[in-house]
Design a protein around this motif. Structure first.
Motif, PDB file in Angstrom:
ATOM      1  N   UNK A 164       0.830  -1.203   0.000  1.00 29.52           N
ATOM      2  CA  UNK A 164       0.000   0.000   0.000  1.00 29.52           C
ATOM      3  C   UNK A 164       0.866   1.255   0.000  1.00 29.52           C
ATOM      4  N   UNK A 165       1.945   1.235   0.784  1.00 30.84           N
ATOM      5  CA  UNK A 165       2.851   2.377   0.810  1.00 30.84           C
ATOM      6  C   UNK A 165       3.482   2.595  -0.555  1.00 30.84           C
ATOM      7  N   UNK A 166       3.867   1.515  -1.216  1.00 37.47           N
ATOM      8  CA  UNK A 166       4.444   1.635  -2.564  1.00 37.47           C
ATOM      9  C   UNK A 166       3.434   2.238  -3.529  1.00 37.47           C
ATOM     10  N   UNK A 167       2.183   1.789  -3.416  1.00 37.82           N
ATOM     11  CA  UNK A 167       1.135   2.333  -4.279  1.00 37.82           C
ATOM     12  C   UNK A 167       0.853   3.797  -3.944  1.00 37.82           C
ATOM     13  N   UNK A 168       0.907   4.129  -2.662  1.00 41.30           N
ATOM     14  CA  UNK A 168       0.737   5.535  -2.282  1.00 41.30           C
ATOM     15  C   UNK A 168       1.816   6.405  -2.911  1.00 41.30           C
ATOM     16  N   UNK A 169       3.058   5.971  -2.820  1.00 41.14           N
ATOM     17  CA  UNK A 169       4.146   6.783  -3.356  1.00 41.14           C
ATOM     18  C   UNK A 169       4.044   6.926  -4.883  1.00 41.14           C
ATOM     19  N   UNK A 170       3.413   5.961  -5.534  1.00 44.35           N
ATOM     20  CA  UNK A 170       3.249   6.040  -6.989  1.00 44.35           C
ATOM     21  C   UNK A 170       2.082   6.920  -7.407  1.00 44.35           C
ATOM     22  N   UNK A 171       1.082   7.085  -6.513  1.00 45.39           N
ATOM     23  CA  UNK A 171      -0.152   7.770  -6.912  1.00 45.39           C
ATOM     24  C   UNK A 171      -0.549   8.933  -6.012  1.00 45.39           C
ATOM     25  N   UNK A 172      -0.134   8.906  -4.752  1.00 38.97           N
ATOM     26  CA  UNK A 172      -0.582   9.891  -3.779  1.00 38.97           C
ATOM     27  C   UNK A 172      -1.823   9.472  -3.018  1.00 38.97           C
ATOM     28  N   UNK A 173      -2.400   8.315  -3.333  1.00 44.41           N
ATOM     29  CA  UNK A 173      -3.659   7.899  -2.728  1.00 44.41           C
ATOM     30  C   UNK A 173      -3.542   7.721  -1.220  1.00 44.41           C
ATOM     31  N   UNK A 174      -4.602   8.057  -0.469  1.00 43.54           N
ATOM     32  CA  UNK A 174      -4.591   7.836   0.975  1.00 43.54           C
ATOM     33  C   UNK A 174      -4.678   6.356   1.307  1.00 43.54           C
ATOM     34  N   UNK A 175      -4.145   5.995   2.471  1.00 38.48           N
ATOM     35  CA  UNK A 175      -4.171   4.620   2.952  1.00 38.48           C
ATOM     36  C   UNK A 175      -5.094   4.563   4.163  1.00 38.48           C
ATOM     37  N   UNK A 176      -6.181   3.818   4.062  1.00 37.41           N
ATOM     38  CA  UNK A 176      -7.157   3.682   5.139  1.00 37.41           C
ATOM     39  C   UNK A 176      -6.925   2.360   5.861  1.00 37.41           C
ATOM     40  N   UNK A 177      -6.843   2.417   7.174  1.00 36.36           N
ATOM     41  CA  UNK A 177      -6.467   1.249   7.972  1.00 36.36           C
ATOM     42  C   UNK A 177      -7.640   0.762   8.818  1.00 36.36           C
ATOM     43  N   UNK A 178      -8.089  -0.464   8.574  1.00 36.95           N
ATOM     44  CA  UNK A 178      -9.026  -1.134   9.471  1.00 36.95           C
ATOM     45  C   UNK A 178      -8.254  -1.572  10.711  1.00 36.95           C
ATOM     46  N   UNK A 179      -8.641  -1.047  11.861  1.00 35.10           N
ATOM     47  CA  UNK A 179      -8.013  -1.434  13.128  1.00 35.10           C
ATOM     48  C   UNK A 179      -8.952  -2.395  13.847  1.00 35.10           C
ATOM     49  N   UNK A 180      -8.614  -3.650  13.864  1.00 34.97           N
ATOM     50  CA  UNK A 180      -9.457  -4.667  14.490  1.00 34.97           C
ATOM     51  C   UNK A 180      -9.598  -4.357  15.979  1.00 34.97           C
ATOM     52  N   UNK A 181     -10.834  -4.096  16.403  1.00 31.85           N
ATOM     53  CA  UNK A 181     -11.060  -3.766  17.800  1.00 31.85           C
ATOM     54  C   UNK A 181     -10.496  -2.420  18.202  1.00 31.85           C
ATOM     55  N   UNK A 182     -10.135  -1.590  17.233  1.00 36.59           N
ATOM     56  CA  UNK A 182      -9.557  -0.292  17.531  1.00 36.59           C
ATOM     57  C   UNK A 182      -8.131  -0.356  18.034  1.00 36.59           C
ATOM     58  N   UNK A 183      -7.478  -1.499  17.860  1.00 41.13           N
ATOM     59  CA  UNK A 183      -6.135  -1.690  18.413  1.00 41.13           C
ATOM     60  C   UNK A 183      -5.061  -1.539  17.331  1.00 41.13           C
ATOM     61  N   UNK A 184      -3.818  -1.437  17.775  1.00 35.20           N
ATOM     62  CA  UNK A 184      -2.632  -1.401  16.907  1.00 35.20           C
ATOM     63  C   UNK A 184      -2.542  -0.145  16.058  1.00 35.20           C
ATOM     64  N   UNK A 185      -3.186   0.933  16.488  1.00 38.37           N
ATOM     65  CA  UNK A 185      -3.114   2.174  15.717  1.00 38.37           C
ATOM     66  C   UNK A 185      -1.684   2.684  15.614  1.00 38.37           C
ATOM     67  N   UNK A 186      -0.974   2.700  16.731  1.00 37.63           N
ATOM     68  CA  UNK A 186       0.385   3.226  16.708  1.00 37.63           C
ATOM     69  C   UNK A 186       1.327   2.295  15.963  1.00 37.63           C
ATOM     70  N   UNK A 187       1.074   0.990  16.023  1.00 43.98           N
ATOM     71  CA  UNK A 187       1.876   0.051  15.232  1.00 43.98           C
ATOM     72  C   UNK A 187       1.720   0.340  13.745  1.00 43.98           C
ATOM     73  N   UNK A 188       0.485   0.597  13.323  1.00 42.98           N
ATOM     74  CA  UNK A 188       0.236   0.882  11.912  1.00 42.98           C
ATOM     75  C   UNK A 188       0.924   2.171  11.483  1.00 42.98           C
ATOM     76  N   UNK A 189       0.833   3.200  12.315  1.00 44.63           N
ATOM     77  CA  UNK A 189       1.472   4.472  11.978  1.00 44.63           C
ATOM     78  C   UNK A 189       2.992   4.329  11.970  1.00 44.63           C
ATOM     79  N   UNK A 190       3.525   3.595  12.937  1.00 39.36           N
ATOM     80  CA  UNK A 190       4.973   3.394  12.970  1.00 39.36           C
ATOM     81  C   UNK A 190       5.468   2.746  11.678  1.00 39.36           C
ATOM     82  N   UNK A 191       4.722   1.744  11.198  1.00 42.23           N
ATOM     83  CA  UNK A 191       5.137   1.065   9.971  1.00 42.23           C
ATOM     84  C   UNK A 191       4.932   1.957   8.750  1.00 42.23           C
ATOM     85  N   UNK A 192       3.694   2.457   8.588  1.00 39.18           N
ATOM     86  CA  UNK A 192       3.371   3.213   7.382  1.00 39.18           C
ATOM     87  C   UNK A 192       4.159   4.523   7.298  1.00 39.18           C
TER      88      UNK A 192
END
Length: 314
Positions: A164-192
């Protein structure tokens, strides 16, 4: 650089034309490819999709962002007709959900070329859900949907987010993250954002209102990402959501809030089901939000913020 636009299934529109937006919902959703959902839970009826979107439009709704990604019954070939019939803009998603939503055969088929698939669906057209090699239709995606696991990011999530990050860098498109149970938000941001260099303002974190930890929405807001809250429905749950939103606004994060109803079953629709459905967003939640925090905050969450979150210089 091109002027920023929001990519809908009928073409690109200026951000100022988006209007009141349900920023996280589903018009079509067929659940697991690896196994059927229980009877009555599928979202697969175009007429029902039109009725629900039209009920939203009757209250002033102008746009619906469908977070249904590749392989989950998004009915790419029917989205344009639903958009025209209901009189709303529809922003469609490419991307991939958790591994459990797909057959191993399909994951093997697309796993090595996810970024290529995402870019193609953002720039050329959406494929049928079970045929990534077949012809693409004219409707294009306007965002990339990915998903975390309940207790962090598993190997599948990391692989999909990297694509998704590679596709974002190619197009500018936003990346929407499903957070199961509202968890792992900071993990997702750290990676992305930290590892894969996606700007935080191009990341949309979903389901934050489901986190059992009340500190998580504020921590997520501090990263600079957009925050998509899905409407729970019952008044007590609404009160909790309004408390969360009040704390965010008081901390200076009003410009990052997005709202959607995340209708995932036919029974949850307002038209033909028990609700709350898409109309709830404008008919019930908006007045409550305006009463608590003012019309300016409600307008930002439903109009101004989505116009910025989904606008891309394609």
């Amino acid at each position: 650089m091109s002027q920023a636009a929001i990519r809908t299934v009928l073409g690109d529109v200026p951000p100022g034309d988006l209007g009141a937006c349900d920023a996280h919902d589903h018009l079509f959703l067929s659940g697991l490819i690896s196994g059927p959902r229980p009877a009555g839970r599928e979202l697969d009826d175009p007429a029902a999709a039109v009725a629900e979107a039209r009920a939203f439009a009757d209250l002033g709704g102008r746009a619906v962002v469908q977070w249904t990604p590749f392989g989950m019954g998004r009915r790419a070939g029917r989205l344009a007709e639903v958009s025209r019939a209901a009189g709303v803009h529809i922003v469609a998603a490419t991307g991939l959900h958790q591994a459990r939503h797909y057959t191993p055969a399909l994951l093997e088929r697309v796993g090595g070329r996810l970024a290529e698939l995402f870019v193609a669906e953002l720039t050329r057209g959406l494929h049928n859900d079970d045929d990534p090699d077949g012809p693409a239709g004219p409707a294009r995606a306007g965002l990339i949907k990915v998903a975390g696991a309940l207790h962090g990011l598993d190997a599948h999530a990391r692989h999909v987010m990297s694509a998704a990050a590679e596709a974002h860098h190619a197009t500018g498109a936003p990346v929407a993250v499903h957070l199961e149970g509202g968890t792992a938000a900071l993990d997702a941001v750290d990676l992305l954002c930290g590892t894969l260099n996606v700007p935080p303002v191009r990341v949309i974190l979903g389901h934050l209102g489901r986190s059992p930890d009340p500190r998580v929405p504020r921590q997520a807001a501090d990263t600079g990402a957009f925050l998509a809250f899905d409407v729970p429905g019952p008044r007590a749950a609404d009160a909790r959501l309004l408390d969360v939103l009040t704390a965010l606004v008081e901390a200076g994060h009003a410009g990052q809030v997005l709202l959607g109803t995340d209708t995932t079953t036919a029974a949850a629709r307002a038209t033909g089901g028990a609700g709350p459905g898409m109309p709830y967003l404008l008919g019930t939640l908006r007045p409550r939000l305006a009463e608590r925090l003012g019309d300016g905050v409600a307008e930002a969450a439903l109009v101004g913020n989505p116009a910025r979150a989904f606008a891309v210089a394609w």
